[in-house]
Design a protein around this motif. Structure first.
Motif, PDB file in Angstrom:
ATOM      1  N   ASP A 674      12.706 -35.163  -5.626  1.00 10.68           N
ATOM      2  CA  ASP A 674      12.009 -34.380  -6.649  1.00 10.68           C
ATOM      3  C   ASP A 674      13.033 -33.999  -7.714  1.00 10.68           C
ATOM      4  O   ASP A 674      13.775 -33.034  -7.564  1.00 10.68           O
ATOM      5  CB  ASP A 674      11.385 -33.126  -6.022  1.00 10.68           C
ATOM      6  N   TRP A 675      13.077 -34.785  -8.786  1.00 14.27           N
ATOM      7  CA  TRP A 675      14.113 -34.560  -9.802  1.00 14.27           C
ATOM      8  C   TRP A 675      13.569 -34.820 -11.194  1.00 14.27           C
ATOM      9  O   TRP A 675      12.535 -35.447 -11.375  1.00 14.27           O
ATOM     10  CB  TRP A 675      15.338 -35.432  -9.516  1.00 14.27           C
ATOM     11  N   ASP A 676      14.267 -34.299 -12.172  1.00 14.45           N
ATOM     12  CA  ASP A 676      13.853 -34.365 -13.567  1.00 14.45           C
ATOM     13  C   ASP A 676      14.148 -35.754 -14.133  1.00 14.45           C
ATOM     14  O   ASP A 676      15.304 -36.148 -14.249  1.00 14.45           O
ATOM     15  CB  ASP A 676      14.613 -33.287 -14.355  1.00 14.45           C
ATOM     16  N   GLN A 677      13.100 -36.478 -14.506  1.00 14.39           N
ATOM     17  CA  GLN A 677      13.262 -37.856 -14.973  1.00 14.39           C
ATOM     18  C   GLN A 677      13.962 -37.938 -16.328  1.00 14.39           C
ATOM     19  O   GLN A 677      14.534 -38.967 -16.669  1.00 14.39           O
ATOM     20  CB  GLN A 677      11.892 -38.539 -15.072  1.00 14.39           C
ATOM     21  N   ALA A 678      13.922 -36.871 -17.095  1.00 18.69           N
ATOM     22  CA  ALA A 678      14.573 -36.876 -18.406  1.00 18.69           C
ATOM     23  C   ALA A 678      15.991 -36.333 -18.337  1.00 18.69           C
ATOM     24  O   ALA A 678      16.892 -36.840 -18.996  1.00 18.69           O
ATOM     25  CB  ALA A 678      13.753 -36.064 -19.406  1.00 18.69           C
ATOM     26  N   GLY A 679      16.198 -35.292 -17.515  1.00 25.01           N
ATOM     27  CA  GLY A 679      17.510 -34.653 -17.454  1.00 25.01           C
ATOM     28  C   GLY A 679      18.357 -35.073 -16.283  1.00 25.01           C
ATOM     29  O   GLY A 679      19.580 -34.925 -16.311  1.00 25.01           O
ATOM     30  N   GLY A 680      17.736 -35.555 -15.212  1.00 32.56           N
ATOM     31  CA  GLY A 680      18.474 -36.028 -14.053  1.00 32.56           C
ATOM     32  C   GLY A 680      18.723 -34.990 -12.982  1.00 32.56           C
ATOM     33  O   GLY A 680      19.141 -35.340 -11.882  1.00 32.56           O
ATOM     34  N   GLY A 681      18.517 -33.703 -13.288  1.00 33.48           N
ATOM     35  CA  GLY A 681      18.792 -32.663 -12.309  1.00 33.48           C
ATOM     36  C   GLY A 681      17.741 -32.601 -11.220  1.00 33.48           C
ATOM     37  O   GLY A 681      16.562 -32.927 -11.429  1.00 33.48           O
ATOM     38  N   VAL A 682      18.163 -32.158 -10.025  1.00 32.38           N
ATOM     39  CA  VAL A 682      17.234 -31.962  -8.917  1.00 32.38           C
ATOM     40  C   VAL A 682      16.416 -30.698  -9.179  1.00 32.38           C
ATOM     41  O   VAL A 682      16.941 -29.689  -9.655  1.00 32.38           O
ATOM     42  CB  VAL A 682      17.999 -31.834  -7.581  1.00 32.38           C
ATOM     43  N   ASN A 683      15.126 -30.739  -8.862  1.00 32.79           N
ATOM     44  CA  ASN A 683      14.242 -29.592  -9.089  1.00 32.79           C
ATOM     45  C   ASN A 683      14.320 -28.628  -7.901  1.00 32.79           C
ATOM     46  O   ASN A 683      13.444 -28.594  -7.043  1.00 32.79           O
ATOM     47  CB  ASN A 683      12.797 -30.064  -9.297  1.00 32.79           C
ATOM     48  N   LEU A 684      15.374 -27.833  -7.875  1.00 28.87           N
ATOM     49  CA  LEU A 684      15.655 -27.010  -6.695  1.00 28.87           C
ATOM     50  C   LEU A 684      14.725 -25.814  -6.551  1.00 28.87           C
ATOM     51  O   LEU A 684      14.694 -25.194  -5.489  1.00 28.87           O
ATOM     52  CB  LEU A 684      17.110 -26.525  -6.744  1.00 28.87           C
ATOM     53  N   CYS A 685      13.996 -25.466  -7.598  1.00 24.75           N
ATOM     54  CA  CYS A 685      13.074 -24.326  -7.515  1.00 24.75           C
ATOM     55  C   CYS A 685      11.615 -24.756  -7.556  1.00 24.75           C
ATOM     56  O   CYS A 685      10.732 -23.952  -7.861  1.00 24.75           O
ATOM     57  CB  CYS A 685      13.374 -23.321  -8.627  1.00 24.75           C
ATOM     58  N   GLU A 686      11.355 -26.020  -7.244  1.00 30.92           N
ATOM     59  CA  GLU A 686       9.975 -26.501  -7.101  1.00 30.92           C
ATOM     60  C   GLU A 686       9.636 -26.596  -5.614  1.00 30.92           C
ATOM     61  O   GLU A 686       9.010 -27.556  -5.159  1.00 30.92           O
ATOM     62  CB  GLU A 686       9.814 -27.860  -7.786  1.00 30.92           C
ATOM     63  N   VAL A 687      10.037 -25.579  -4.862  1.00 35.71           N
ATOM     64  CA  VAL A 687       9.891 -25.560  -3.407  1.00 35.71           C
ATOM     65  C   VAL A 687       9.032 -24.369  -3.012  1.00 35.71           C
ATOM     66  O   VAL A 687       9.260 -23.245  -3.483  1.00 35.71           O
ATOM     67  CB  VAL A 687      11.278 -25.448  -2.729  1.00 35.71           C
ATOM     68  N   PHE A 688       8.054 -24.608  -2.154  1.00 33.55           N
ATOM     69  CA  PHE A 688       7.198 -23.525  -1.656  1.00 33.55           C
ATOM     70  C   PHE A 688       7.402 -23.378  -0.156  1.00 33.55           C
ATOM     71  O   PHE A 688       7.500 -24.367   0.575  1.00 33.55           O
ATOM     72  CB  PHE A 688       5.734 -23.807  -1.981  1.00 33.55           C
ATOM     73  N   VAL A 689       7.494 -22.134   0.283  1.00 32.95           N
ATOM     74  CA  VAL A 689       7.788 -21.854   1.691  1.00 32.95           C
ATOM     75  C   VAL A 689       6.755 -20.882   2.259  1.00 32.95           C
ATOM     76  O   VAL A 689       6.133 -20.099   1.540  1.00 32.95           O
ATOM     77  CB  VAL A 689       9.201 -21.258   1.851  1.00 32.95           C
ATOM     78  N   HIS A 690       6.582 -20.960   3.582  1.00 35.96           N
ATOM     79  CA  HIS A 690       5.757 -20.004   4.310  1.00 35.96           C
ATOM     80  C   HIS A 690       6.619 -18.802   4.684  1.00 35.96           C
ATOM     81  O   HIS A 690       7.770 -18.954   5.104  1.00 35.96           O
ATOM     82  CB  HIS A 690       5.210 -20.626   5.599  1.00 35.96           C
TER      83      HIS A 690
END
Length: 704
Positions: A674-690
């Motif tokens: 899950d990473w940004d296709q334009a910037g290359g960075g990993v989307n570290l805050c696109e995570v949902f937890v119980h």
């Protein structure tokens, strides 16, 4: 015998200048370099003494004798360790080609040495940690300005207004920058802070926006709309140096402050008041484009918006604004030598430069290696050398990473501490602590560029070596002496300084060499050759992005809200620790032995949770869970929970940190892709937890 040396701190990646006193090979005092920092130093820097004395760090080379990760090691001499690695690398090179080896690092001023080693070996595959840090910001700057994220710096002290989107600078400490910010505030300057939670930085802000997670881009678009609508931009600067302004005007018409306020969960009147403030303070307004901006799926575009706002302010290359960092050549001086062989003309194993042509090929993107490693495309990866880099702690889903690493015949960890990657590796080479090692000279660019270096204050306590010794030792075993002919650090220093006219004696007085007396600014009316874009101008509409089929001005998409019983996981830093590198430090672990999870008061009440209660936090697929104490507060957005990064390690030899707290990256199951296709960075805050209240006993029941 008493001794005093100037050096560079190594407790985090800022590398503040320091002065160190020792007696009889014991550190007795550490302070910030009085010529630059007035003696100031943070808690981490002061805890360097504990790093030296820590007996829970590797004390000699270790070779694995059990299964990977089992923690069974045997001690080895340096000669045996170098031979072990050289034999493995030579076999891999013969059977699979030199390109089947990857070397990663934490980046920084000495990475030229690491690049030179892997390139001399014949592999193009140098990478670093930046896909989980500043790559989005770097590529955003390249797409607009034609230079990377370090192509501009900030004259904060003389600014009138500093705007930070999630840049928690008083937790991610940079002492010199912190001093500048406090000086600015003391002179009546303003600080605006935007985040999903209140922080030490937000507490010092003159205006704080607590926004809904994932809406930074929306707020920036609303501000751009109002700046353009009211004509609060530098028309002369834009006419001279900028392309794509008309397209920007049309694009932001729909993104009004009223829309942004609703999307972000803030008040429209506060956005309008903020725009009035920057109008009053312009052009001495700095929008920081982000540092650790590997967060949301549109963080690249949020960073682009920050760069655009700086352009609209017309604040480039001026006092109290942005400036282009100057080097030796800008002072009429010759610079130091660094080993630079150029990269082998072979496809990178992460696809950067051939599959992904819009990304900077420099360090590539570390997370893109793993799927290619599993597929052995475009070729097998058979060795990974990590130089003070812990992919398992820095990137999502370490279990998925291990599947790729298991395709390797050799895993090497070079570090001062045990890392989770090191614990899984085949051999550990212990680097001397920063107080025990000399390093090559580095150039530090700025308005007044200088040369600096790290000098050891004491001899190594254990059987450890400096980074240059390790790479020269490996090079000699691999037949790379032509690239690494050095036998002593003095050889390196003399070779580096030869073109400059300086000598090592020039460092004695202050610990650094300043290359010019007065700050250097370029002529604002003659900046035409400073923007390295295809057009030679600042490109709001990027030719490079267009060619890659990517929008320069991306339509905003509202972030997903968490499902019932779930929260968006937000991570961050703390002033006491450097991610996972210091959590076992004997002094710092006393100050903060574990992390907690911040949860909003109303959400906690619904779940029957009070501060101090244990929470069970589980990944979205519930394959991983951890138990950690709750911190109930109004100062985090109700959609999110927050934790400090770097805890939850599984290294039994580190008794102070073993399984203490929660590991955010282990909760990111499936997020390596899950990473940004334009910037290359990993989307570290696109995570949902119980999240739920735990029924476990509050006492840690772990056999240490």
């Amino acid at each position: 015998m008493k001794k005093s040396v100037y050096s560079l701190c190594g407790m985090c990646t800022v590398r503040c200048p320091i002065r160190v006193e020792s007696e009889d090979n014991k550190i007795t005092w550490i302070e910030g370099n009085p010529h630059l920092l007035g003696g100031a130093l943070c808690a981490k820097g002061s805890a360097g003494t504990a790093l030296v004395e820590d007996n829970e760090r590797p004390q000699q080379p270790l070779i694995r004798v059990g299964a990977r990760g089992a923690g069974r090691w045997r001690e080895a001499s340096w000669d045996e360790a170098f031979d072990f690695i050289a034999d493995k690398l030579s076999t891999i090179k013969k059977e699979h080609g030199a390109e089947s080896v990857v070397l990663s690092s934490r980046g920084g001023p000495w990475q030229a040495m690491y690049k030179a080693f892997i390139h001399a070996f014949g592999s193009p595959n140098y990478t670093n940690h930046d896909c989980t840090c500043g790559r989005n910001t770097h590529h955003a700057s390249l797409s607009i300005n034609g230079v990377g994220r370090k192509g501009f710096a900030y004259d904060i002290k003389n600014a009138k207004h500093l705007v930070l989107f999630g840049r928690d600078m008083f937790s991610a400490l940079r002492i010199a920058e912190n001093h500048q910010t406090l000086d600015m505030l003391d002179k009546g300057g303003r600080l605006t802070y935007v985040d999903v939670r209140q922080t030490m930085t937000g507490a010092k802000a003159t205006r704080f926006f607590q926004v809904r997670p994932g809406t930074d881009y929306a707020l920036a678009l609303g501000v751009i709309h109002e700046v353009i609508k009211k004509g609060l931009f530098d028309k002369k600067f834009i006419d001279r140096y900028v392309t794509g302004f008309e397209e920007l005007c049309k694009f932001v018409e729909q993104y009004t402050p009223a829309w942004a306020a609703k999307e972000c969960g803030v008040k429209e009147k506060n956005i309008l008041a903020f725009v009035e403030e920057i109008a009053q303070d312009a052009p001495n307004v700095i929008f920081h484009p982000g540092w650790n901006l590997a967060r949301y799926k549109d963080s690249f575009y949020a960073s682009r918006a920050m760069h655009i706002l700086n352009v609209l302010m017309g604040n480039i290359e001026m006092k109290g604004g942005l400036f282009i960092p100057k080097g030796a050549g800008d002072c009429g001086k010759k610079g130091i030598r660094n080993i630079d062989l150029g990269k082998p003309d072979i496809k990178r194993g992460d696809g950067v430069g051939w599959e992904y042509n819009h990304f900077d090929k420099g360090p590539g993107l570390a997370h893109l290696f793993f799927n290619n490693m599993l597929k052995e495309d475009p070729y097998p990866i058979k060795a990974w050398i990590a130089m003070r880099h812990d992919p398992f702690s820095g990137m999502p889903d370490p279990e998925q990473q291990k599947l790729a690493m298991d395709k390797c015949d050799l895993l090497v960890s070079i570090d001062t501490n045990y890392s989770e990657f090191g614990w899984y590796s085949d051999i550990i080479l212990p680097e001397s602590t920063y107080l025990e090692r000399d390093t090559p000279i580095v150039q530090q660019k700025g308005l007044k560029p200088r040369l600096a270096l790290r000098r050891k204050a004491i001899e190594p306590k254990y059987d450890t070596k400096a980074n240059w010794e390790i790479f020269c030792g490996l090079a000699s075993r691999l037949g790379l002496e032509e690239t690494f002919p050095f036998k002593t650090i003095e050889d390196i220093w003399e070779w580096q300084l030869e073109p400059t006219g300086y000598t090592m004696a020039d460092f004695d007085e202050k610990g650094f060499v300043e290359m010019i007396d007065s700050p250097v600014f370029f002529d604002r009316d003659n900046l035409d050759d400073q923007f390295k874009t295809p057009s030679g101008k600042i490109e709001i509409v990027s030719e490079k992005l267009t060619k890659a089929g990517l929008p320069s001005l991306k339509e905003y998409e509202s972030p997903a809200a968490p499902e019932k019983g779930m929260f968006r996981l937000i991570y961050g830093k703390i002033a006491v620790h450097t991610q996972g590198h210091t959590i076992n430090n004997p002094l710092l672990s006393e100050l903060m032995p574990t992390n907690t999870v911040w949860i909003h008061t109303k959400q906690a009440k619904k779940l029957g949770i009070e501060s101090g209660d244990l929470l069970e936090v589980s990944s979205a697929d519930k394959s991983y869970s951890a138990t950690v104490a709750a911190h109930v507060t109004d100062h985090v957005h109700p959609e999110a929970v927050f934790t400090v990064h770097g805890f939850g390690k599984d290294i039994p030899l580190q008794t102070r940190s073993f399984r203490a707290g929660l590991s955010d990256q282990k909760l990111m199951v499936g997020k390596l892709d899950d990473w940004d296709q334009a910037g290359g960075g990993v989307n570290l805050c696109e995570v949902f937890v119980h999240v739920k209240k735990s029924i476990r006993n509050t006492t840690r029941r772990i056999a240490l």
